[in-house]
Design a protein around this motif. Structure first.
Motif, PDB file in Angstrom:
ATOM      1  N   ILE A 140      -1.100   2.493  36.673  1.00  0.00           N
ATOM      2  CA  ILE A 140      -1.728   1.630  35.674  1.00  0.00           C
ATOM      3  C   ILE A 140      -3.108   1.178  36.149  1.00  0.00           C
ATOM      4  O   ILE A 140      -4.029   0.990  35.346  1.00  0.00           O
ATOM      5  N   LYS A 141      -3.264   1.036  37.446  1.00  0.00           N
ATOM      6  CA  LYS A 141      -4.560   0.640  38.003  1.00  0.00           C
ATOM      7  C   LYS A 141      -5.620   1.729  37.809  1.00  0.00           C
ATOM      8  O   LYS A 141      -6.815   1.445  37.717  1.00  0.00           O
ATOM      9  N   LEU A 142      -5.170   2.988  37.707  1.00  0.00           N
ATOM     10  CA  LEU A 142      -6.099   4.116  37.615  1.00  0.00           C
ATOM     11  C   LEU A 142      -6.723   4.278  36.237  1.00  0.00           C
ATOM     12  O   LEU A 142      -7.806   4.851  36.108  1.00  0.00           O
ATOM     13  N   ASP A 143      -6.039   3.802  35.208  1.00  0.00           N
ATOM     14  CA  ASP A 143      -6.470   4.101  33.841  1.00  0.00           C
ATOM     15  C   ASP A 143      -6.156   2.907  32.949  1.00  0.00           C
ATOM     16  O   ASP A 143      -5.247   2.135  33.237  1.00  0.00           O
ATOM     17  N   GLN A 144      -6.906   2.782  31.874  1.00  0.00           N
ATOM     18  CA  GLN A 144      -6.665   1.699  30.928  1.00  0.00           C
ATOM     19  C   GLN A 144      -6.111   2.291  29.639  1.00  0.00           C
ATOM     20  O   GLN A 144      -6.820   2.932  28.882  1.00  0.00           O
ATOM     21  N   GLN A 145      -4.834   2.091  29.436  1.00  0.00           N
ATOM     22  CA  GLN A 145      -4.136   2.622  28.274  1.00  0.00           C
ATOM     23  C   GLN A 145      -3.358   1.494  27.601  1.00  0.00           C
ATOM     24  O   GLN A 145      -3.114   0.444  28.187  1.00  0.00           O
ATOM     25  N   SER A 146      -2.927   1.750  26.375  1.00  0.00           N
ATOM     26  CA  SER A 146      -2.141   0.759  25.647  1.00  0.00           C
ATOM     27  C   SER A 146      -0.696   0.764  26.142  1.00  0.00           C
ATOM     28  O   SER A 146      -0.259   1.681  26.846  1.00  0.00           O
ATOM     29  N   ILE A 147       0.049  -0.251  25.747  1.00  0.00           N
ATOM     30  CA  ILE A 147       1.450  -0.359  26.134  1.00  0.00           C
ATOM     31  C   ILE A 147       2.238   0.844  25.664  1.00  0.00           C
ATOM     32  O   ILE A 147       2.975   1.474  26.443  1.00  0.00           O
ATOM     33  N   SER A 148       2.106   1.200  24.386  1.00  0.00           N
ATOM     34  CA  SER A 148       2.850   2.347  23.859  1.00  0.00           C
ATOM     35  C   SER A 148       2.424   3.642  24.535  1.00  0.00           C
ATOM     36  O   SER A 148       3.267   4.511  24.811  1.00  0.00           O
ATOM     37  N   SER A 149       1.132   3.765  24.838  1.00  0.00           N
ATOM     38  CA  SER A 149       0.645   4.978  25.514  1.00  0.00           C
ATOM     39  C   SER A 149       1.220   5.084  26.921  1.00  0.00           C
ATOM     40  O   SER A 149       1.593   6.172  27.372  1.00  0.00           O
ATOM     41  N   ASN A 160      -1.753  15.873  26.575  1.00  0.00           N
ATOM     42  CA  ASN A 160      -2.945  15.899  27.417  1.00  0.00           C
ATOM     43  C   ASN A 160      -2.543  16.327  28.830  1.00  0.00           C
ATOM     44  O   ASN A 160      -1.921  15.556  29.571  1.00  0.00           O
ATOM     45  N   ILE A 161      -2.915  17.546  29.203  1.00  0.00           N
ATOM     46  CA  ILE A 161      -2.506  18.051  30.522  1.00  0.00           C
ATOM     47  C   ILE A 161      -3.168  17.266  31.652  1.00  0.00           C
ATOM     48  O   ILE A 161      -2.682  17.281  32.784  1.00  0.00           O
ATOM     49  N   MET A 162      -4.254  16.569  31.356  1.00  0.00           N
ATOM     50  CA  MET A 162      -4.916  15.760  32.369  1.00  0.00           C
ATOM     51  C   MET A 162      -4.110  14.497  32.695  1.00  0.00           C
ATOM     52  O   MET A 162      -4.317  13.885  33.735  1.00  0.00           O
ATOM     53  N   LYS A 163      -3.197  14.124  31.796  1.00  0.00           N
ATOM     54  CA  LYS A 163      -2.402  12.912  31.983  1.00  0.00           C
ATOM     55  C   LYS A 163      -0.966  13.208  32.415  1.00  0.00           C
ATOM     56  O   LYS A 163      -0.179  12.280  32.611  1.00  0.00           O
ATOM     57  N   ILE A 164      -0.614  14.481  32.534  1.00  0.00           N
ATOM     58  CA  ILE A 164       0.774  14.820  32.829  1.00  0.00           C
ATOM     59  C   ILE A 164       1.218  14.301  34.194  1.00  0.00           C
ATOM     60  O   ILE A 164       2.402  14.073  34.441  1.00  0.00           O
ATOM     61  N   GLY A 165       0.244  14.085  35.079  1.00  0.00           N
ATOM     62  CA  GLY A 165       0.561  13.561  36.409  1.00  0.00           C
ATOM     63  C   GLY A 165       1.035  12.121  36.400  1.00  0.00           C
ATOM     64  O   GLY A 165       1.512  11.610  37.418  1.00  0.00           O
TER      65      GLY A 165
END
Length: 299
Positions: A140-149, A160-165
């Motif tokens: 969560i510290k690495l990226d800013q996303q919404s709760i549902s995301s 998004n294959i960039m987010k699969i990690g």
């Protein structure tokens, strides 16, 4: 569960989000920041020391462990093979647990979004001592996303294959192993004809019995008002299709009353009403619960 953008079915509208609502996570910027930080640390310490285990004498369990324990078959030591909701719900429980420990909160914005769409930020990087929670905190510290995301990403439900990690893997097994370490479960090997699988039967029945008592007392209105951790637990168990395991010893009328009550609680705390605020529900908790209201299991 569908993998096209997470959950696609929608329940009736959750209570509208107020534009002028300030919670413990959001305060006008002219408030005393040092005092707020001190209170946050005190709340965090209290949650970690007291709220994790309401029994007082048993091992301290996280919200994830409580929900999984409710779903496990006592003697067999595994979850129902037909339950495809619990994995998704457990990712939401991670966010709730981090909010209860004051590690994350929603980002303050002038224009309010629905709670599930509000962005998350880390406000306390201290390790929690729980591997899954600390792993999620670093992500969560690495990226800013919404709760549902974040629930989708931690579940691996993304194109998004960039987010699969960001996906947390083997979550149920890792939670079960944590419960083994705490003496609540034990490990056995079970043969399922085509393969052998590690199972985790209940070793300390008193812990699960106390968990069931808390859930039933909360839903039947016994004793003092339920704390926010218990409310989150029964709502998550409801969404994960495991709450009925806690109600098997009740009569039909009582079970129906419990399901009606938890549905009301879910809607109330997902909408962050004044009553929910007074119980200590945060915007993060409201956001996760509002995601739960859209799940197939309770449509």
């Amino acid at each position: 569960m569908s993998t096209t953008g997470g959950l696609t079915q929608r329940r009736r509208n959750v209570l509208s989000d107020g534009v002028e609502d300030y919670t413990n996570d959001e305060r006008p910027q002219n408030e005393s920041k040092p005092e707020r930080s001190k209170n946050e640390r005190a709340d965090s310490d209290r949650d970690e020391e007291d709220d994790d285990s309401k029994g007082g004498k048993g091992p301290k369990l996280t919200l994830l462990e409580e929900v999984l324990l409710l779903g496990l078959k006592d003697a067999q030591g595994y979850l129902s093979f037909w339950n495809d909701n619990i994995s998704y719900v457990l990712r939401g429980c991670i966010l709730i647990e981090l909010s209860l420990r004051n590690r994350i909160k929603t980002v303050m914005e002038i224009r309010k979004r629905p709670y599930a769409e509000r962005l998350l930020e880390v406000i306390d990087e201290r390790p929690t001592g729980e591997v899954l929670l600390d792993e999620a905190l670093k992500l969560i510290k690495l990226d800013q996303q919404s709760i549902s995301s974040w629930i989708d990403l931690l579940s691996g439900e993304t194109w998004n294959i960039m987010k699969i990690g960001y996906q947390l893997k083997q979550v149920r097994e890792r939670i079960a192993k944590g419960l083994v370490d705490k003496g609540v479960l034990r490990t056995e090997k079970r043969n399922f004809v085509l393969f052998d699988m590690a199972t985790h039967p209940v070793a300390d029945h008193s812990v699960k019995e106390e968990l069931i008592r808390r859930a039933v007392d909360c839903l039947l209105g016994r004793g003092p008002p339920a704390d926010r951790r218990t409310i989150a637990m029964v709502c998550a168990a409801y969404a994960a299709n495991v709450l009925e395991n806690a109600l098997v010893n009740l009569g039909h009328a009582q079970r129906e009353a419990c399901f009606q009550k938890v549905d009301e609680m879910l809607q109330e705390h997902a909408g962050l009403t004044q009553k929910a605020l007074s119980a200590g529900t945060t915007e993060v908790i409201a956001g996760v619960l509002s995601v739960y209201t859209k799940m197939d299991s309770i449509l």
